[in-house]
Write an enzyme that holds these catalytic residues in place. Structure first.
Site, PDB file in Angstrom:
ATOM      1  N   PHE A   1       2.480  -4.381  -0.656  1.00 27.51           N
ATOM      2  CA  PHE A   1       3.024  -3.076  -1.727  1.00 27.51           C
ATOM      3  C   PHE A   1       1.314  -3.383  -2.066  1.00 27.51           C
ATOM      4  CE2 PHE A   1       2.947  -2.425  -6.538  1.00 27.51           C
ATOM      5  CZ  PHE A   1       4.166  -1.401  -6.625  1.00 27.51           C
TER       6      PHE A   1
ATOM      7  N   PRO B   1      -1.229  -1.605  -0.305  1.00 29.39           N
ATOM      8  CA  PRO B   1      -1.851  -0.403  -0.252  1.00 29.39           C
ATOM      9  C   PRO B   1      -1.247   0.011  -1.994  1.00 29.39           C
ATOM     10  CG  PRO B   1      -1.354  -1.253   1.866  1.00 29.39           C
ATOM     11  CD  PRO B   1      -0.924  -2.500   0.606  1.00 29.39           C
ATOM     12  N   TYR B   2      -0.109   0.228  -2.373  1.00 29.74           N
ATOM     13  CA  TYR B   2      -0.149   0.945  -3.122  1.00 29.74           C
ATOM     14  C   TYR B   2      -0.700   0.856  -4.147  1.00 29.74           C
ATOM     15  CZ  TYR B   2       3.812   3.329  -5.905  1.00 29.74           C
ATOM     16  OH  TYR B   2       3.603   4.307  -6.846  1.00 29.74           O
ATOM     17  N   ALA B   3      -0.747  -0.694  -4.359  1.00 26.69           N
ATOM     18  CA  ALA B   3      -0.873  -0.683  -6.399  1.00 26.69           C
ATOM     19  C   ALA B   3      -2.683  -0.538  -5.602  1.00 26.69           C
ATOM     20  CB  ALA B   3      -1.043  -2.264  -6.227  1.00 26.69           C
TER      21      ALA B   3
ATOM     22  N   LYS C   1      -2.381   3.909  -5.962  1.00 27.81           N
ATOM     23  CA  LYS C   1      -1.972   4.112  -7.171  1.00 27.81           C
ATOM     24  C   LYS C   1      -3.052   4.135  -8.445  1.00 27.81           C
ATOM     25  CE  LYS C   1       1.030   6.232  -8.295  1.00 27.81           C
ATOM     26  NZ  LYS C   1       0.828   8.131  -8.091  1.00 27.81           N
TER      27      LYS C   1
END
Length: 216
Positions: A128, A130-132, A135
């Protein structure tokens, strides 16, 4: 009536949002990457527009935004590929923010997630991460812009039916109840008409507060 552009128009939240906005009389343009998704998008009442934000320049995005009153960014790479996650959830999002400023589109609503922040606490070893990171960077860029921004921070997304009610004091936890994608769409539609949500992060999960009364 407002002219609203939804970036990431074939996503589950976006399809519901387009139907809500179209049914209340807004002129909705939903951007998609795959022309094969046009028919499904058009069925919501929105006008589909093929534009690959992952590869489009700021100038191309600005030109496509001309005439819009508001933008809702609901695009995402879908996880699994860190390179694409950064390209879409961070880089394309930031270009769209810059493009909205360039095009003179003041209202911008970002669909983020509950707990998004530079100090998100997700370890680099977590898929998770890269997404965190992506964003967090996009949200920071939006807050630093001159736009009338709102960052939506829903909890874990579900496919449940909409309740129209949220917990606006929600914080990220492993056992939070989450919220339906339909509720996220209802929140997005509501805040587009609410000046009192400009310049705010809006955390929420399902709860007992009617959306129209939350964050007042």
């Amino acid at each position: 009536m407002a002219a609203v552009t939804i970036i990431g128009g074939h996503g589950k939240i976006a399809l519901i949002l387009a139907r809500i906005l179209s049914s209340r009389g807004d002129a909705v343009t939903s951007w998609i990457r795959d022309p094969g998704q046009s028919e499904e998008v058009a069925a919501t009442g929105a006008t589909p527009r093929v534009l690959d934000v992952e590869n489009a320049s700021r100038e191309e995005i600005a030109a496509a935004l001309a005439g819009s009153d508001a933008v809702v960014f609901s695009a995402g790479a879908g996880g699994g590929n860190p390179e694409r996650t950064y390209a879409v959830d961070r880089d394309a999002a930031i270009r769209s923010i810059q493009a909205a400023e360039q095009a003179g589109v003041k209202r911008y609503v970002m669909v983020s997630y509950l707990g998004a922040a530079p100090d998100h606490g997700v370890p680099e070893s977590d898929p998770f991460f890269p997404y965190a990171e992506a964003k967090a960077a996009a949200d920071v860029a939006l807050r630093a812009s001159d736009l009338d921004w709102t960052v939506l921070m829903p909890g874990r997304l579900t496919l449940d039916e909409p309740t129209g009610r949220v917990d606006p004091d929600a914080t990220r936890s492993a056992d939070n109840p989450g919220t339906s994608r339909a509720n996220v769409a209802l929140v997005a539609a509501s805040v587009l008409d609410r000046p009192d949500t400009v310049g705010k992060d809006l955390p929420f999960t399902d709860g007992d507060t009617a959306i129209e009364n939350a964050w007042a």
